[in-house]
Design a protein around this motif. Structure first.
Motif, PDB file in Angstrom:
ATOM      1  N   ASN A 389       0.831  -1.201   0.000  1.00  0.00           N
ATOM      2  CA  ASN A 389       0.000   0.000   0.000  1.00  0.00           C
ATOM      3  C   ASN A 389       0.863   1.248   0.000  1.00  0.00           C
ATOM      4  O   ASN A 389       0.644   2.191  -0.774  1.00  0.00           O
ATOM      5  CB  ASN A 389      -0.910   0.033   1.233  1.00  0.00           C
ATOM      6  CG  ASN A 389      -2.126  -0.850   1.133  1.00  0.00           C
ATOM      7  OD1 ASN A 389      -2.668  -1.297   2.148  1.00  0.00           O
ATOM      8  ND2 ASN A 389      -2.600  -1.134  -0.074  1.00  0.00           N
ATOM      9  N   VAL A 390       1.861   1.275   0.870  1.00  0.00           N
ATOM     10  CA  VAL A 390       2.737   2.436   0.985  1.00  0.00           C
ATOM     11  C   VAL A 390       3.628   2.558  -0.248  1.00  0.00           C
ATOM     12  O   VAL A 390       3.790   3.646  -0.820  1.00  0.00           O
ATOM     13  CB  VAL A 390       3.596   2.339   2.261  1.00  0.00           C
ATOM     14  CG1 VAL A 390       4.614   3.481   2.325  1.00  0.00           C
ATOM     15  CG2 VAL A 390       2.710   2.348   3.503  1.00  0.00           C
ATOM     16  N   ARG A 391       4.211   1.444  -0.681  1.00  0.00           N
ATOM     17  CA  ARG A 391       5.127   1.466  -1.831  1.00  0.00           C
ATOM     18  C   ARG A 391       4.440   2.004  -3.083  1.00  0.00           C
ATOM     19  O   ARG A 391       5.045   2.748  -3.868  1.00  0.00           O
ATOM     20  CB  ARG A 391       5.647   0.048  -2.091  1.00  0.00           C
ATOM     21  CG  ARG A 391       6.686  -0.045  -3.191  1.00  0.00           C
ATOM     22  CD  ARG A 391       7.207  -1.455  -3.339  1.00  0.00           C
ATOM     23  NE  ARG A 391       6.195  -2.366  -3.848  1.00  0.00           N
ATOM     24  CZ  ARG A 391       5.912  -2.515  -5.156  1.00  0.00           C
ATOM     25  NH1 ARG A 391       6.569  -1.796  -6.062  1.00  0.00           N
ATOM     26  NH2 ARG A 391       4.988  -3.382  -5.543  1.00  0.00           N
ATOM     27  N   GLN A 392       3.190   1.662  -3.287  1.00  0.00           N
ATOM     28  CA  GLN A 392       2.469   2.046  -4.495  1.00  0.00           C
ATOM     29  C   GLN A 392       1.674   3.342  -4.324  1.00  0.00           C
ATOM     30  O   GLN A 392       0.886   3.704  -5.188  1.00  0.00           O
ATOM     31  CB  GLN A 392       1.518   0.917  -4.901  1.00  0.00           C
ATOM     32  CG  GLN A 392       2.240  -0.377  -5.257  1.00  0.00           C
ATOM     33  CD  GLN A 392       1.292  -1.542  -5.462  1.00  0.00           C
ATOM     34  OE1 GLN A 392       0.081  -1.378  -5.495  1.00  0.00           O
ATOM     35  NE2 GLN A 392       1.844  -2.737  -5.583  1.00  0.00           N
ATOM     36  N   SER A 393       1.890   4.049  -3.236  1.00  0.00           N
ATOM     37  CA  SER A 393       1.134   5.268  -2.963  1.00  0.00           C
ATOM     38  C   SER A 393       1.640   6.438  -3.797  1.00  0.00           C
ATOM     39  O   SER A 393       2.706   6.377  -4.420  1.00  0.00           O
ATOM     40  CB  SER A 393       1.223   5.623  -1.480  1.00  0.00           C
ATOM     41  OG  SER A 393       2.534   6.053  -1.145  1.00  0.00           O
ATOM     42  N   LEU A 394       0.896   7.524  -3.781  1.00  0.00           N
ATOM     43  CA  LEU A 394       1.288   8.728  -4.509  1.00  0.00           C
ATOM     44  C   LEU A 394       2.630   9.269  -4.021  1.00  0.00           C
ATOM     45  O   LEU A 394       3.430   9.768  -4.803  1.00  0.00           O
ATOM     46  CB  LEU A 394       0.213   9.809  -4.340  1.00  0.00           C
ATOM     47  CG  LEU A 394      -1.145   9.536  -4.987  1.00  0.00           C
ATOM     48  CD1 LEU A 394      -2.186  10.523  -4.485  1.00  0.00           C
ATOM     49  CD2 LEU A 394      -1.042   9.604  -6.509  1.00  0.00           C
ATOM     50  N   GLU A 395       2.873   9.161  -2.739  1.00  0.00           N
ATOM     51  CA  GLU A 395       4.124   9.663  -2.171  1.00  0.00           C
ATOM     52  C   GLU A 395       5.238   8.638  -2.208  1.00  0.00           C
ATOM     53  O   GLU A 395       6.405   8.986  -2.013  1.00  0.00           O
ATOM     54  CB  GLU A 395       3.898  10.077  -0.716  1.00  0.00           C
ATOM     55  CG  GLU A 395       2.884  11.166  -0.520  1.00  0.00           C
ATOM     56  CD  GLU A 395       2.564  11.372   0.941  1.00  0.00           C
ATOM     57  OE1 GLU A 395       3.278  12.167   1.595  1.00  0.00           O
ATOM     58  OE2 GLU A 395       1.626  10.736   1.446  1.00  0.00           O
ATOM     59  N   GLY A 396       4.893   7.377  -2.410  1.00  0.00           N
ATOM     60  CA  GLY A 396       5.887   6.328  -2.321  1.00  0.00           C
ATOM     61  C   GLY A 396       6.231   6.025  -0.872  1.00  0.00           C
ATOM     62  O   GLY A 396       5.460   6.319   0.052  1.00  0.00           O
ATOM     63  N   TYR A 397       7.403   5.436  -0.666  1.00  0.00           N
ATOM     64  CA  TYR A 397       7.796   5.038   0.687  1.00  0.00           C
ATOM     65  C   TYR A 397       7.740   6.165   1.719  1.00  0.00           C
ATOM     66  O   TYR A 397       7.399   5.921   2.892  1.00  0.00           O
ATOM     67  CB  TYR A 397       9.202   4.446   0.673  1.00  0.00           C
ATOM     68  CG  TYR A 397       9.287   3.050   0.103  1.00  0.00           C
ATOM     69  CD1 TYR A 397       8.461   2.025   0.570  1.00  0.00           C
ATOM     70  CD2 TYR A 397      10.211   2.727  -0.893  1.00  0.00           C
ATOM     71  CE1 TYR A 397       8.546   0.741   0.066  1.00  0.00           C
ATOM     72  CE2 TYR A 397      10.308   1.441  -1.410  1.00  0.00           C
ATOM     73  CZ  TYR A 397       9.471   0.450  -0.934  1.00  0.00           C
ATOM     74  OH  TYR A 397       9.560  -0.827  -1.434  1.00  0.00           O
ATOM     75  N   PRO A 398       8.070   7.435   1.375  1.00  0.00           N
ATOM     76  CA  PRO A 398       8.008   8.488   2.395  1.00  0.00           C
ATOM     77  C   PRO A 398       6.634   8.668   3.031  1.00  0.00           C
ATOM     78  O   PRO A 398       6.538   9.242   4.123  1.00  0.00           O
ATOM     79  CB  PRO A 398       8.434   9.749   1.615  1.00  0.00           C
ATOM     80  CG  PRO A 398       9.373   9.229   0.576  1.00  0.00           C
ATOM     81  CD  PRO A 398       8.753   7.916   0.144  1.00  0.00           C
TER      82      PRO A 398
END
Length: 551
Positions: A389-398
């Motif tokens: 979920n986090v990896r593929q988010s708009l912000e990425g890992y941050p």
């Protein structure tokens, strides 16, 4: 207002609250004018913040690009040696030592008054939210309704999501930005307030605006910190009160109360700070008519409470409201409790220590019926983002900097992860906007009806919700939290439930409640792992081609 209250200390509240087993990081207060506070809120990471957010700022400033398939390569100064634990899973080494507790306290003493002649300048600076040049494309004005339309377009719940950059404009329909909240359309702003923290190992986690206008008063309870990242590409929640008009001169201070006792509860919450400056705001609230309010206030205030005082705050406050103001529904023992949050504290050695005992007993309460309820059988679904979920988010890992679940806590409660469900918000177009919103609800087994809904600052922790001490005779709370509870009875529904609004963009009846993520929630698969902020992820790049090595 006294001259002394014109300039107070401003702070940004922390996202962490697992104070009972982790290091708690709080932003140090700074003394500044409202104009300076606005500039600092939009200029970047000039504040002291949580370790997770610091790591996110570091990785944004110095990203680790994917090199030769899976090796991270720093683009700026020489990188340090990479820690041994890596990958989409996470290490459970017993050698991981806990961070020591620190007794820092975040303080924001009193209220900050915005002078009338500076109002336009201050509002402009707070609301500007400077963004990277590549993200400054404006949304088509014919697709997004203006603030006035939103507030007067039949949204009886007055519950909004924040606007997100990088998604289709249609998915921002009905959403608000901080500049909308501070818009002159809502009133001629005169002053606003911030607050303080007195107890160690807790956080001032409440996010609330008290906005005093020439025309009246407005209360905004939300989940966003006053920093750029929280209003940019995250899913946040906002409850925006009606404009409360001033009572006639000579009116009693108890006048203007709502059926939900919102006025007296708000006054009691502010008085719990024991702040002379906030007492001035109490007098302002007393002078206004809050009778239109249709939500219940649910707060936490640090302290140890016994007797009737236990039911004033935290999960026991929720239990009391649900018993007194809801009704039993058929097969209610099969209706699961859903909790959705952005941070997790220590739950204990097993589910019986807190989650599936006192906490579930409070959230599972429906109606004040003499019959003993089998609350211990009520299912619990916990919604928290996976690594993917986090990896593929708009912000990425941050984006994971705002999801500060640590390895030190996670490795001690592996049992908790069997309750986890993925973050998914396809119907609202926000699956890739990571949640900083926190919501709790009771939903029918077919996920079509909602007995109650809460939006709050409180994450899943004993520090936020309270935990029993002395064999249940005392409730201990460490943090300030605040949220609003939506109950069907206050919106003219005698069925005992809201219908679920299945599509947030549709024109369903106003009695359908807009849950900000997909139901039913999807349980973690065998390869899914909860996001843990303080271990590296180097096997797959994020949406910006970067890896995550927090240290």
């Amino acid at each position: 207002m006294s001259q002394a209250s014109e300039h107070g200390k401003w702070t940004v509240s922390s996202s962490e609250e697992s104070a009972d087993d982790e290091q708690v990081d709080r932003e140090e207060p700074s003394s500044s004018s409202p104009q300076q506070a606005g500039r600092e809120a939009t200029a970047g990471p000039r504040y002291s913040c949580s370790e997770a957010r610091k790591a996110a700022h570091k990785r944004k400033a110095s990203p680790l690009k994917c090199h030769d398939g899976n090796s991270p390569q720093k683009l700026a100064p020489a990188q340090k040696k990479r820690p041994p634990q890596e990958g989409l899973g996470w290490c459970l080494s017993s050698s991981d030592e806990e961070d020591s507790l620190e007794g820092q306290t975040g303080e924001a003493d009193g209220a900050a008054r915005v002078k009338r002649e500076d109002r336009c300048c201050a509002s402009k600076e707070v609301a500007s939210n400077e963004l990277p040049q590549s993200h400054k494309s404006a949304e088509p004005s014919d697709k997004v309704p203006d603030t006035w339309d939103l507030l007067n377009g039949g949204n009886s719940f007055r519950f909004f999501l924040t606007k997100v950059k990088g998604i289709k404009s249609e998915y921002n329909s009905g959403a608000l930005h901080i500049k909308d909240i501070l818009s002159p359309l809502l009133g001629t702003l005169v002053s606003s307030a911030q607050a303080k923290l007195d107890i160690a190992f807790g956080t001032h986690h409440t996010k609330m605006m008290l906005l005093c206008y020439e025309e009246g008063l407005r209360v905004v309870i939300h989940t966003s910190n006053l920093i750029n990242e929280d209003w940019y590409q995250k899913t946040q929640g906002i409850w925006l009160s009606p404009l409360y008009r001033r009572l006639p001169p000579g009116a009693d201070g108890s006048a203007g109360e709502s059926h939900t006792n919102f006025k007296s509860d708000l006054i009691n919450y502010l008085m719990s700070y024991n702040s002379p400056t906030l007492n001035e705001w109490v007098e302002v609230i007393k002078q206004h008519d809050l009778s239109e309010t249709r939500v219940y206030l649910l707060g936490s205030s640090p302290g140890r409470y016994q007797g009737n005082e236990k039911e004033k705050w935290g999960h026991l406050r929720l239990r009391k409201l649900l018993k007194e103001h809801t009704t039993r529904v058929p097969d209610q023992d099969l209706w699961p409790v859903i909790g959705q949050f952005s941070s997790i504290g220590s739950m204990g050695a097993d589910q019986s220590k807190w989650l599936c005992s006192e906490f579930r007993d409070s959230l599972a309460a429906l109606g004040n019926n003499a019959k003993t309820l089998t609350n211990h059988e009520v299912p619990i679904h916990l919604v928290y983002p996976t690594v993917d979920n986090v990896r593929q988010s708009l912000e990425g890992y941050p984006a994971g900097g705002s999801l500060p679940y640590s390895i030190q806590t996670a490795q001690k409660q592996l049992w908790l992860h069997t309750y986890f469900h993925k973050w998914s918000a396809e119907t609202s177009g926000r699956s890739h906007a990571m949640p900083h919103i926190k919501t709790y609800m009771r939903v029918s087994s077919d996920f079509q009806r909602i007995a109650w809904f809460l939006v709050t600052s409180a994450n899943l922790s004993k520090a936020a919700w309270g935990a029993f001490e002395k064999n249940g005779t005392q409730l201990m709370i460490r943090s300030y939290e605040l949220g609003v509870l939506f109950l069907p009875s206050e919106f003219g529904l005698d069925t005992g439930y809201f219908q679920l609004k299945e599509n947030l963009l549709s024109d369903e009846p106003v009695s359908s409640f807009p849950v900000p993520y997909d139901l039913p929630p999807e349980k973690y698969g065998s390869k899914d792992r909860p996001w843990i902020w303080n271990i590296p992820y180097t096997r797959a790049p994020d949406t910006h081609g970067n890896m995550w090595v927090p240290k």
